[in-house]
Design a protein around this motif. Structure first.
Motif, PDB file in Angstrom:
ATOM      1  N   ILE A 291     133.291  31.803  26.808  1.00 24.78           N
ATOM      2  CA  ILE A 291     131.949  31.731  26.209  1.00 24.78           C
ATOM      3  C   ILE A 291     131.675  30.313  25.707  1.00 24.78           C
ATOM      4  CG2 ILE A 291     130.549  32.538  24.272  1.00 24.78           C
ATOM      5  CD1 ILE A 291     131.719  35.287  24.725  1.00 24.78           C
ATOM      6  N   LEU A 292     132.670  29.713  25.076  1.00 25.80           N
ATOM      7  CA  LEU A 292     132.512  28.324  24.622  1.00 25.80           C
ATOM      8  C   LEU A 292     132.252  27.396  25.810  1.00 25.80           C
ATOM      9  CD1 LEU A 292     132.731  26.272  22.276  1.00 25.80           C
ATOM     10  CD2 LEU A 292     135.169  26.144  22.731  1.00 25.80           C
ATOM     11  N   PHE A 293     132.969  27.651  26.888  1.00 27.60           N
ATOM     12  CA  PHE A 293     132.816  26.839  28.098  1.00 27.60           C
ATOM     13  C   PHE A 293     131.400  26.959  28.654  1.00 27.60           C
ATOM     14  CE2 PHE A 293     133.236  26.676  32.818  1.00 27.60           C
ATOM     15  CZ  PHE A 293     133.565  25.337  32.928  1.00 27.60           C
ATOM     16  N   ILE A 294     130.888  28.193  28.675  1.00 26.96           N
ATOM     17  CA  ILE A 294     129.544  28.401  29.220  1.00 26.96           C
ATOM     18  C   ILE A 294     128.516  27.706  28.334  1.00 26.96           C
ATOM     19  CG2 ILE A 294     127.787  30.161  29.624  1.00 26.96           C
ATOM     20  CD1 ILE A 294     130.117  31.959  30.613  1.00 26.96           C
ATOM     21  N   LEU A 295     128.737  27.779  27.021  1.00 27.28           N
ATOM     22  CA  LEU A 295     127.867  27.078  26.069  1.00 27.28           C
ATOM     23  C   LEU A 295     127.840  25.581  26.389  1.00 27.28           C
ATOM     24  CD1 LEU A 295     126.518  28.282  23.439  1.00 27.28           C
ATOM     25  CD2 LEU A 295     128.324  27.123  22.184  1.00 27.28           C
ATOM     26  N   MET A 296     129.020  25.046  26.680  1.00 29.79           N
ATOM     27  CA  MET A 296     129.138  23.617  26.932  1.00 29.79           C
ATOM     28  C   MET A 296     128.603  23.252  28.313  1.00 29.79           C
ATOM     29  SD  MET A 296     132.109  22.061  24.994  1.00 29.79           S
ATOM     30  CE  MET A 296     132.916  20.520  25.012  1.00 29.79           C
ATOM     31  N   LEU A 297     128.684  24.206  29.229  1.00 27.03           N
ATOM     32  CA  LEU A 297     128.284  23.937  30.606  1.00 27.03           C
ATOM     33  C   LEU A 297     126.831  23.496  30.678  1.00 27.03           C
ATOM     34  CD1 LEU A 297     130.048  24.127  33.060  1.00 27.03           C
ATOM     35  CD2 LEU A 297     129.053  26.338  33.592  1.00 27.03           C
ATOM     36  N   GLY A 298     125.999  24.066  29.806  1.00 25.73           N
ATOM     37  CA  GLY A 298     124.602  23.655  29.768  1.00 25.73           C
ATOM     38  C   GLY A 298     124.492  22.162  29.528  1.00 25.73           C
ATOM     39  N   PHE A 299     125.234  21.681  28.539  1.00 26.68           N
ATOM     40  CA  PHE A 299     125.195  20.250  28.221  1.00 26.68           C
ATOM     41  C   PHE A 299     125.809  19.419  29.346  1.00 26.68           C
ATOM     42  CE2 PHE A 299     125.085  22.165  23.980  1.00 26.68           C
ATOM     43  CZ  PHE A 299     123.940  21.563  23.505  1.00 26.68           C
ATOM     44  N   ILE A 300     126.955  19.899  29.869  1.00 24.84           N
ATOM     45  CA  ILE A 300     127.630  19.146  30.925  1.00 24.84           C
ATOM     46  C   ILE A 300     126.693  18.981  32.114  1.00 24.84           C
ATOM     47  CG2 ILE A 300     129.569  19.135  32.536  1.00 24.84           C
ATOM     48  CD1 ILE A 300     131.202  20.666  30.511  1.00 24.84           C
ATOM     49  N   ALA A 301     125.989  20.071  32.463  1.00 28.93           N
ATOM     50  CA  ALA A 301     125.072  20.004  33.601  1.00 28.93           C
ATOM     51  C   ALA A 301     123.998  18.959  33.341  1.00 28.93           C
ATOM     52  CB  ALA A 301     124.449  21.377  33.846  1.00 28.93           C
ATOM     53  N   TYR A 302     123.491  18.940  32.111  1.00 29.27           N
ATOM     54  CA  TYR A 302     122.451  17.970  31.773  1.00 29.27           C
ATOM     55  C   TYR A 302     122.990  16.531  31.886  1.00 29.27           C
ATOM     56  CZ  TYR A 302     119.539  15.001  28.891  1.00 29.27           C
ATOM     57  OH  TYR A 302     118.791  13.956  28.441  1.00 29.27           O
ATOM     58  N   PHE A 303     124.195  16.310  31.359  1.00 34.03           N
ATOM     59  CA  PHE A 303     124.785  14.958  31.424  1.00 34.03           C
ATOM     60  C   PHE A 303     124.958  14.522  32.870  1.00 34.03           C
ATOM     61  CE2 PHE A 303     127.217  16.211  27.364  1.00 34.03           C
ATOM     62  CZ  PHE A 303     126.080  15.984  26.615  1.00 34.03           C
ATOM     63  N   LEU A 304     125.514  15.442  33.676  1.00 32.80           N
ATOM     64  CA  LEU A 304     125.776  15.098  35.067  1.00 32.80           C
ATOM     65  C   LEU A 304     124.465  14.808  35.788  1.00 32.80           C
ATOM     66  CD1 LEU A 304     128.602  17.532  36.194  1.00 32.80           C
ATOM     67  CD2 LEU A 304     128.754  15.145  35.539  1.00 32.80           C
ATOM     68  N   TRP A 305     123.451  15.605  35.483  1.00 32.47           N
ATOM     69  CA  TRP A 305     122.158  15.401  36.128  1.00 32.47           C
ATOM     70  C   TRP A 305     121.620  14.009  35.777  1.00 32.47           C
ATOM     71  CZ3 TRP A 305     117.055  14.892  34.301  1.00 32.47           C
ATOM     72  CH2 TRP A 305     116.079  14.988  35.307  1.00 32.47           C
ATOM     73  N   SER A 306     121.727  13.622  34.503  1.00 31.93           N
ATOM     74  CA  SER A 306     121.246  12.292  34.108  1.00 31.93           C
ATOM     75  C   SER A 306     122.009  11.201  34.838  1.00 31.93           C
ATOM     76  CB  SER A 306     121.410  12.068  32.604  1.00 31.93           C
ATOM     77  OG  SER A 306     120.886  13.121  31.901  1.00 31.93           O
ATOM     78  N   MET A 307     123.339  11.380  34.931  1.00 31.87           N
ATOM     79  CA  MET A 307     124.147  10.366  35.599  1.00 31.87           C
ATOM     80  C   MET A 307     123.807  10.309  37.083  1.00 31.87           C
ATOM     81  SD  MET A 307     127.845  10.754  33.826  1.00 31.87           S
ATOM     82  CE  MET A 307     128.070  10.424  32.096  1.00 31.87           C
ATOM     83  N   TYR A 308     123.515  11.484  37.647  1.00 35.05           N
ATOM     84  CA  TYR A 308     123.181  11.533  39.062  1.00 35.05           C
ATOM     85  C   TYR A 308     121.894  10.760  39.322  1.00 35.05           C
ATOM     86  CZ  TYR A 308     122.132  13.398  43.684  1.00 35.05           C
ATOM     87  OH  TYR A 308     121.847  13.522  45.008  1.00 35.05           O
ATOM     88  N   GLN A 309     120.926  10.891  38.414  1.00 32.22           N
ATOM     89  CA  GLN A 309     119.676  10.132  38.558  1.00 32.22           C
ATOM     90  C   GLN A 309     119.953   8.634  38.596  1.00 32.22           C
ATOM     91  OE1 GLN A 309     116.721  11.628  39.100  1.00 32.22           O
ATOM     92  NE2 GLN A 309     117.920  13.496  39.112  1.00 32.22           N
ATOM     93  N   ASP A 310     120.880   8.194  37.720  1.00 31.00           N
ATOM     94  CA  ASP A 310     121.246   6.767  37.701  1.00 31.00           C
ATOM     95  C   ASP A 310     121.904   6.359  39.009  1.00 31.00           C
ATOM     96  OD1 ASP A 310     120.259   6.588  35.239  1.00 31.00           O
ATOM     97  OD2 ASP A 310     122.173   6.393  34.179  1.00 31.00           O
ATOM     98  N   GLU A 311     122.794   7.234  39.510  1.00 29.76           N
ATOM     99  CA  GLU A 311     123.515   6.931  40.743  1.00 29.76           C
ATOM    100  C   GLU A 311     122.548   6.713  41.898  1.00 29.76           C
ATOM    101  OE1 GLU A 311     126.559   6.281  41.804  1.00 29.76           O
ATOM    102  OE2 GLU A 311     127.054   6.219  39.671  1.00 29.76           O
ATOM    103  N   LYS A 312     121.541   7.596  41.987  1.00 26.82           N
ATOM    104  CA  LYS A 312     120.590   7.495  43.084  1.00 26.82           C
ATOM    105  C   LYS A 312     119.837   6.171  43.029  1.00 26.82           C
ATOM    106  CE  LYS A 312     118.059  11.133  42.982  1.00 26.82           C
ATOM    107  NZ  LYS A 312     117.222  12.302  43.282  1.00 26.82           N
ATOM    108  N   GLY A 313     119.607   5.721  41.788  1.00 25.50           N
ATOM    109  CA  GLY A 313     118.924   4.445  41.628  1.00 25.50           C
ATOM    110  C   GLY A 313     119.781   3.278  42.094  1.00 25.50           C
ATOM    111  N   GLY A 314     121.119   3.466  41.997  1.00 23.40           N
ATOM    112  CA  GLY A 314     122.038   2.369  42.336  1.00 23.40           C
ATOM    113  C   GLY A 314     122.250   2.270  43.828  1.00 23.40           C
ATOM    114  N   ARG A 315     123.325   1.628  44.187  1.00 25.35           N
ATOM    115  CA  ARG A 315     123.620   1.361  45.602  1.00 25.35           C
ATOM    116  C   ARG A 315     123.950   2.623  46.355  1.00 25.35           C
ATOM    117  NH1 ARG A 315     129.254  -0.572  47.234  1.00 25.35           N
ATOM    118  NH2 ARG A 315     129.765  -1.327  45.163  1.00 25.35           N
TER     119      ARG A 315
END
Lengths: 315, 282
Positions: A291-315
């Motif tokens: 349950i704690l993991f699932i709670l955290m997964l929401g945040f992890i998904a958001y972080f990864l999504w933000s990083m992915y946006q940056d990656e697409k902008g890069g090379r």
């Protein structure tokens, strides 16, 4: 440059299989050890925890399949009540999450205060930062002594103003806040250093231009400085959320979950159920962890999504 | 520069800033100063109720001497060192290689693997606890330093790979291409071209991982017990029950336990901060 020292190795006439596939094979070889370690100790255990959470298991004998019974008991599905300890832990986690975010504005405030070039300022910056370097165990001890009703400095100080001794860690209504305050100390220091480095990179020309346009104080901070501090704010946000949900050391050291279980959080309750002297209930503990993991997964998904946006902008 | 440099403000503002600085610092470090003060007091001060005043006699050497000679503290400190250093070497080595693979080559699944490392680095420890403890027991490594080291290497590799890969991405790629044109073997490119350029990243990570591992408490409690393998963060509990309510000794003990990462930080400040900001903030 160091590549000048590379010996001149012209490809031999006969090229072996490895030579021909070098570009494709090398990354796999270089990744293999890290992936192996990471899979064995991180990825596979996550799946195993899900599996264990569907069993009743004391950690030694055979595990008995119980399906979702552990979750039903935790969440009070059906004709049973929600596990009270779980409920307390969950709400305490929410308190941690919300109050821990105070570290971000507090860190920004101290960073703005210290962003000067007077003599000795570097020493000040390091000394302000250094609570973060101390282990949480020691921070916990330091604060539990600071809070002591008789020997603690806190009560001596509020005594000067005529308030009277409070036993923060002994009072179920205050103990969690006392621990969060202790946690905020190093966390604020961390956010401060993120913002100090960020402020260093703020474009001076933009600041000067804004000044010429008559911007100053709060408006300058809000419209000119903060947008440039976005990367620092993002990292501060990530590490603070993760830190809040990982809180374990401080609780274990300062109150051990007490008084009357009022300071438990999910991570602590999970540990207690799985390994405490009351017996090993691995299945139930694993369910809490999931349950704690699932709670955290929401945040992890958001972080990864933000990083992915940056990656697409890069090379 | 923001806020306005203090030199451009009035003399009064400068003076008040200069005097506010030390005051704010003392307030900020107050809990720690109290403990430092505890640790040089004689026991009689606590009996007489002199908790916060100046020590009635300067007992630094006596108190710290007892920490070092009358408890298990030196053993715990040694354990911490023997756990931390191999972990630093292992995690940095694995992640330098993984970071090279992910940063230099284009292949299918590159980004997926990279994101797996990042995501794994964020998970709550508790979801790993039961299976990792089990695995460690099965490998006969429960209550050994090796068991703890192996797990730490694996887990830290996530964070380190994130850092290394981003660092390598920022290196000038033509350098690698030039070496390839020369026909240099790929592993030699790693060893002779990329690795020397990665020195700042290696240093930053080494300092950071040292601190993280030294300060770890959760895994120390889960995977070890007793003074044979436990690091100082876990050992301090035993130390404190040995000197129950002897605040002067417990304070001295905690200061000793906290000192190595603090020393590391003050010696390697620049690298440390570069690591903390994940290289994302310049």
């Amino acid at each position: 440059m160091s590549h000048a020292t590379v010996p001149d190795t012209h490809p031999p006439a006969q090229r072996g299989w490895y030579k021909r596939n070098e570009i494709a094979v090398t990354p796999l070889l270089f990744l293999a050890p890290a992936i192996l370690f990471f899979a064995v100790y991180v990825i596979i255990p996550i799946a195993q925890s899900f599996w264990i959470s569907l069993h009743e298991w004391d950690g030694l004998g055979e595990a008995t399949w119980v399906g979702t019974a552990n979750y039903e008991r935790l969440l009070g599905i059906g004709d049973q009540n929600m596990d009270r300890k779980f409920e307390t832990s969950f709400w305490n986690n929410i308190k941690w999450l919300v109050l821990y975010l105070l570290a971000i504005p507090a860190g920004l405030f101290i960073a703005l205060f210290l962003n000067q070039t007077v003599r000795g300022i570097r020493i000040y910056k390091s000394l302000f930062f250094f609570p973060f370097v101390i282990s949480q165990v020691v921070v916990g001890l330091v604060f539990s002594w600071f809070y002591l009703p008789r020997e603690g400095l806190l009560n001596a100080l509020i005594g000067l103003f005529g308030f009277g001794p409070v036993n923060i860690l002994g009072d179920p209504s205050m103990a969690t806040y006392g621990i969060i305050a202790a946690g905020l100390w190093p966390q604020t220091a961390y956010c401060m250093i993120l913002y100090l480095t960020g402020l260093n990179a703020v474009d001076p020309e933009q600041v000067e231009a804004a000044r010429l346009d008559g911007a100053k104080g709060w408006r300058m901070l809000w419209y000119v400085i903060l947008p440039q501090l976005r990367p620092a704010t993002f990292i501060a946000f990530v590490v603070t959320i993760i830190g809040a949900l990982r809180s374990f050391d401080l609780i274990s050291v300062m109150t051990n979950g007490g008084p009357f279980g009022s300071t438990r959080v999910l991570s602590f309750y999970m540990f207690e159920e799985s390994l405490s002297e009351f017996g090993f209930r691995m299945g139930y503990g694993a369910a809490i962890a999931v349950i704690l993991f699932i709670l955290m997964l929401g945040f992890i998904a958001y972080f990864l999504w933000s990083m992915y946006q940056d990656e697409k902008g890069g090379r | 520069m923001f806020p306005t440099p203090i030199e451009k403000r009035s003399r009064a503002a400068q003076l008040s800033y200069q005097s506010l600085l030390p005051l704010a610092l003392i307030l900020w470090l107050l809990p720690l100063l109290a403990v430092a003060n505890f640790s040089i007091k004689p026991e009689s001060d606590f009996v007489n109720g002199n908790y916060w005043g100046l020590p009635s006699s300067f007992d630094l050497f006596a108190n710290y001497g007892r920490v070092f000679f009358e408890s298990n503290m030196p053993r715990y400190l040694l354990n911490s060192l023997l756990i931390t250093i191999p972990t630093v070497i292992g995690a940095v080595a694995l992640s330098a290689m993984a970071g090279f693979a992910l940063g230099v080559y284009r292949f299918k699944g590159n980004l997926l693997i990279f994101f797996m490392f990042i995501a794994g680095n964020f998970v709550p420890f508790q979801i790993l606890m039961v299976p990792v403890r089990d695995l460690t027991i099965d490998m006969n490594l429960y209550d050994t330093k090796t068991g703890l080291i192996l797990f730490h290497i694996a887990f830290q590799t996530g964070f380190c790979t994130l850092f290394m890969r981003n660092f390598i991405r920022a290196l000038p790629f033509p350098l690698i291409e030039a070496a390839r044109v020369e026909g240099v073997a790929e592993w030699k490119i790693f060893w002779y071209v990329v690795l020397p350029l990665m020195k700042p990243a290696l240093a930053a990570l080494a300092v950071l991982i040292f601190t993280f591992i030294w300060n770890d408490y959760f895994w120390a409690v889960v995977l070890t017990q007793g003074p044979d393998a436990q690091p100082v963060t876990a050992g301090i509990t035993e130390f404190n029950s040995q000197f129950r309510a002897a605040y002067h000794l417990m304070s001295a003990g905690s200061i000793v336990a906290a000192l190595p990462p603090v020393a590391m930080f003050f010696l390697m400040q620049k690298h440390f901060i570069a690591g903390l900001t994940l290289g994302a903030v310049k």
